[in-house]
Design a protein around this motif. Structure first.
Motif, short mmCIF file in Angstrom:
data_model
loop_
_atom_site.label_atom_id
_atom_site.label_comp_id
_atom_site.label_asym_id
_atom_site.label_seq_id
_atom_site.Cartn_x
_atom_site.Cartn_y
_atom_site.Cartn_z
N LEU A 21 0.36 -1.37 -0.41
CA LEU A 21 -0.14 0.13 0.13
C LEU A 21 1.09 0.94 0.05
CD1 LEU A 21 -3.20 -0.81 2.67
CD2 LEU A 21 -2.95 -0.74 0.73
N GLU A 22 2.42 1.36 -0.11
CA GLU A 22 3.28 2.06 0.54
C GLU A 22 2.63 3.42 -1.56
OE1 GLU A 22 4.29 -0.18 0.97
OE2 GLU A 22 5.16 -0.70 3.47
N VAL A 118 -2.36 5.64 8.95
CA VAL A 118 -1.16 6.22 7.65
C VAL A 118 -0.28 5.90 7.82
CG1 VAL A 118 -0.71 6.00 4.75
CG2 VAL A 118 -3.27 5.07 6.03
N ASP A 119 -0.63 6.96 8.69
CA ASP A 119 0.99 8.11 8.38
C ASP A 119 1.81 8.28 9.37
OD1 ASP A 119 -0.12 10.09 6.82
OD2 ASP A 119 -0.71 11.03 7.62
N ARG A 120 0.88 7.54 10.44
CA ARG A 120 1.32 6.88 11.83
C ARG A 120 2.27 4.96 12.07
NH1 ARG A 120 4.46 9.92 14.35
NH2 ARG A 120 3.60 10.89 12.20
N ARG A 182 11.88 -7.33 14.38
CA ARG A 182 11.36 -6.75 13.13
C ARG A 182 11.07 -7.31 11.90
NH1 ARG A 182 17.43 -5.52 13.35
NH2 ARG A 182 17.48 -3.47 13.64
N THR A 183 10.37 -8.50 12.31
CA THR A 183 10.01 -9.31 11.03
C THR A 183 8.28 -9.30 11.47
OG1 THR A 183 11.16 -10.93 10.35
CG2 THR A 183 8.85 -11.10 9.97
N THR A 184 7.89 -9.18 13.34
CA THR A 184 7.22 -9.57 14.25
C THR A 184 6.05 -7.97 14.15
OG1 THR A 184 7.61 -11.52 15.31
CG2 THR A 184 6.04 -9.79 16.18
N LEU A 185 7.27 -6.94 13.90
CA LEU A 185 6.34 -6.20 14.08
C LEU A 185 5.71 -5.35 13.27
CD1 LEU A 185 8.76 -3.95 17.61
CD2 LEU A 185 6.76 -5.22 17.38
N ASP A 186 6.74 -5.43 11.84
CA ASP A 186 6.57 -5.17 10.85
C ASP A 186 5.43 -5.18 10.44
OD1 ASP A 186 7.66 -3.52 8.27
OD2 ASP A 186 7.57 -5.16 7.48
N LYS A 187 4.88 -7.00 10.54
CA LYS A 187 4.06 -6.70 10.14
C LYS A 187 3.05 -6.78 11.37
CE LYS A 187 2.21 -12.10 9.52
NZ LYS A 187 1.85 -13.29 9.99
N SER A 192 -2.48 -2.83 10.51
CA SER A 192 -2.97 -2.01 11.53
C SER A 192 -3.10 -0.84 10.51
CB SER A 192 -2.11 -1.12 12.20
OG SER A 192 -2.00 -2.07 13.68
N LEU A 193 -1.58 -1.12 9.53
CA LEU A 193 -1.95 -0.07 8.17
C LEU A 193 -3.09 0.01 6.81
CD1 LEU A 193 0.83 1.41 6.72
CD2 LEU A 193 -0.77 0.23 5.22
N GLU A 194 -2.80 -1.80 6.93
CA GLU A 194 -4.03 -2.22 6.07
C GLU A 194 -5.74 -1.75 6.38
OE1 GLU A 194 -2.62 -5.64 5.15
OE2 GLU A 194 -1.29 -4.85 3.92
N ARG A 195 -6.20 -2.07 7.89
CA ARG A 195 -6.80 -2.07 7.99
C ARG A 195 -8.25 -0.24 8.12
NH1 ARG A 195 -6.27 -3.33 13.17
NH2 ARG A 195 -6.22 -5.58 13.12
#
Length: 706
Positions: A21-22, A118-120, A182-187, A192-195
């Protein structure tokens, strides 16, 4: 109190699939004309028929605006002060927006909210590329609801730096390596972003109407079509579907549980962990791919008419992403949600060489299949009918007393609360109602004789509300039994549901339903359960936080008041027994190690709950962990339902399904020290009554107390 079930729904948690979604903005959502029409029709009903009518004016507009913003950003971590200043410029225009059928103001606020998410989340993900210094002394605020809004981008970035650092440290303390963190938090942040890209106009309208209705009182609600359907299911304990509990997990709609006897289990073709990637209607309908589709939409595709066919494209639990799929056909059928139905157990209580059998009836809700009852179905499902059958079985078991467990029973049908009271009291007044005009009516049960005349106890907690409080209060006022536990929720108001489509004579559902407060409950002794709830005769420690849960936590709850007592004849007077019951209870729990450990755990939970900030210094956190581990190690391990285990830093959908199910099983298998003690209190009641200290009947006609 509207009943909410974690189990019923197959269910409405919204968790999107992963896709890039970037560089894109979330969709701009706009109100529909039918939503504006539903809002103004709701406002007309609320202004005319609400128990305490509040005019839709500038003052109410400001309250709605404030509540709407808080619902979107309760921790003040997304919006900036500049956003709030812009929103509040329109704070007195909500009434005009509704009256003019123009809902652009709340939708504009929500569109800003989506962009801020999205910003956050984009910023949070960017922080994962760096390392954090956990040697510095700094704190992260856990409770920001009263903190000022960030004044600048720099201030907001600093807030989120600490939030990401806190998430990272939790995982680090749980033993996770940096790459895994990193993997866990990025996902997590990606989800949250995709929601933000998944919301629809109906979601915004539902949130806005929640802000409106909750600005009048805590229990007035608006139900869109989906929410209305779920409420109906919760009341009749049945739906038509395949009998599977679904959950969003690892970007797939995953089967978490199969309902015994349902089509899914009976077919032998589905297993826990299987993933649904497509849904087709009928024997030959095209299968629509559902990966990335909202879970509530998939649920609606799977439900349907009884006897109809649904086809599922299944990726088996043990298959990789490129594994072989199976296409299965299932015939939809009526699914009984028996986990939410009344059930019984028999506990043996030993004291002074005597063993007494106490029948425990656990009732999660006051359910009733209104539709089946209206059409004259003789076998319609209801709480009181089910309890009556269980009482007959307990008589056959020759129990010495009955304990009704109403913990976390949020209420339901008023008529069921009255009928359930009749099973223990017989014919007589149960509850009083006062409407907006001040007219008081007495609601009575007409059962000629109670179904159970032996010793009775009622176990309540802070989650016992509404119908539960009516029942417990009546048992207490009639002197029929002992009330055990913690003070109840305190909901003493009456709601009725208005179908707005019927009012508007719509041929198809468009406007939804309005549940509005129209009256207030009063006990037969004249007091109300409103605000104060039911005070137990024998108090037990509880896990709830009265500051954040219960009627008294609401800023606009109706006040406590009273009316004249109803004319009722108490069954007995428990007062002479209570000092002895309290004394026996106190002596017993002093020597009960399990109970004392539970008391310690509750005290520790309270300490942790009141923390407003947490250290981001690794050494300090490890010292705190060591102290906690020492405390736990110093005593024998006991699973009492209070989690004393190590924090793994993960959210529920980040654990493996097997680990998640194991944790749920552990909670279910926790030693229920409160139930054990409540049963012992009822056994004491039976002992004292059989020993010649029976509660003396007071037959003086009218009374005003216990």
């Amino acid at each position: 109190m509207r009943v909410k079930y974690g189990f019923l729904c197959m269910f409405l948690a919204i968790a999107p699939s992963a896709y890039a979604l970037e560089g894109t903005s979330p969709p701009i959502l706009a109100p529909l004309q039918q939503q504006a029409q539903a809002a103004i029709l709701s406002s007309q009903f609320l202004a005319r028929f609400h128990y305490k009518p509040v005019p839709l004016d500038d003052a109410l507009s400001a309250k709605i605006m404030d509540r709407f913003i808080k619902s979107l950003d309760p921790d003040r971590a997304l919006f900036a002060q500049a956003d709030i200043d812009k929103f509040m410029a329109d704070s007195t225009k909500i009434d005009d927006a509704i009256n003019h059928e123009d809902l652009r103001i709340p939708f504009s606020i929500f569109n800003t909210y989506e962009q801020r998410v999205v910003d956050r989340m984009t910023y949070a993900r960017s922080l994962l590329k760096q390392n954090f210094d956990f040697n510095v002394q700094e704190e992260y605020s856990l409770q920001r609801d009263k903190e000022p809004w960030p004044q600048s981008d720099a201030e907001s970035n600093e807030l989120w730096r600490k939030r990401v650092k806190s998430d990272w440290l939790r995982l680090k303390l749980a033993g996770k390596a940096d790459d895994a963190i990193r993997t866990t938090l990025d996902k997590r942040y990606q989800n949250s972003l995709e929601r933000a890209y998944k919301y629809k106009s109906d979601d915004v309208f539902q949130m806005f109407m929640d802000a409106y209705t909750k600005s009048l009182d805590p229990h007035t609600d608006y139900f869109g079509a989906a929410a209305s359907a779920e409420f109906d299911i919760s009341m009749k304990l049945s739906l038509v579907g395949i009998g599977a509990v679904l959950q969003e997990r690892d970007d797939y709609t995953t089967i978490r549980e199969l309902v015994p006897g349902g089509p899914a289990q009976s077919s032998g073709k589905l297993a826990v962990g299987d993933r649904i990637t497509g849904v087709g209607q009928g024997e030959s309908g095209a299968i629509k791919e559902v990966v990335g589709t909202r879970l509530d939409e998939i649920v609606q595709m799977i439900r349907g008419a009884k006897g109809s066919v649904v086809r599922l494209d299944i990726l088996p639990a043990d298959a990789g992403p490129d594994g072989k799929h199976n296409i299965i056909s299932l015939v939809r059928d009526k699914i009984s949600l028996d986990k939410q139905a009344a059930k019984k157990t028999v506990l043996s209580v030993k004291a002074d060489g005597v063993t007494r059998k106490i029948g425990v009836i656990t009732l999660p809700a006051f359910y009733e299949d209104f539709e089946a009852r209206r059409r004259g179905d003789k076998d319609y499902r209801s709480a009181s009918r089910d309890v009556a059958k269980l009482l007959a079985e307990l008589k056959q078991d020759k129990v010495d007393g009955v304990l009704v467990d109403l913990r976390n029973n949020g209420g339901g049908s008023l008529s069921e609360a009255i009928d359930l009271t009749g099973l223990f009291v017989g014919k007589g007044p149960v509850v009083q109602q006062r409407d907006a005009g001040g007219k008081v009516e007495v609601e009575s049960d007409d059962l000629s004789a109670p179904a159970w005349t032996g010793p009775v106890g009622v176990l309540i907690n802070r989650g016992s509300a509404s119908a539960s409080e009516i029942f417990a209060a009546a048992i207490q006022d009639y002197g029929r039994g002992v009330i055990v536990g913690e003070p109840s929720f305190g909901k003493g108001s009456v709601q009725t549901v208005v179908n707005l489509d019927q009012v508007a004579h719509n041929s198809k559902p468009k406007f939804g339903e309005l549940k509005l407060t129209v009256a207030q409950f009063f006990r037969v002794n004249g007091g109300t359960t409103q605000l104060r709830g039911v005070t137990p005769d024998i108090g037990l420690p509880g896990l709830s936080d009265p500051k954040s849960f219960g009627e008294s936590s609401y800023d606009n709850a109706l006040p406590w008041t009273e009316v004249k007592p109803a004319k009722y004849v108490p069954s007995a007077n428990m007062a002479p027994l209570l000092p002895q019951l309290q004394g026996r209870h106190d002596a017993r729990v002093q020597s009960d190690q399990d109970f004392q450990r539970f008391v310690e755990d509750v005290a520790e939970l309270k300490v942790q709950r009141e923390k407003r900030a947490i250290s981001l210094n690794e050494t300090q956190r490890r010292n705190e962990m060591a102290a906690q581990a020492k405390r736990v190690k110093s005593r024998e391990q006991i699973n009492d339902g209070v989690d004393n285990g190590e924090d793994d830093g993960l959210q529920a959908n980040e654990r493996s399904l097997s680990a998640d199910i194991a944790m749920e099983k552990a909670r279910k298998n926790a030693k229920d020290v409160l139930l054990k003690e409540a049963a012992a209190i009822v056994a004491d009641e039976a002992d004292l009554q059989s020993g010649g200290l029976k509660a003396t009947a007071q037959r003086s006609g009218s009374t005003d107390g216990k």
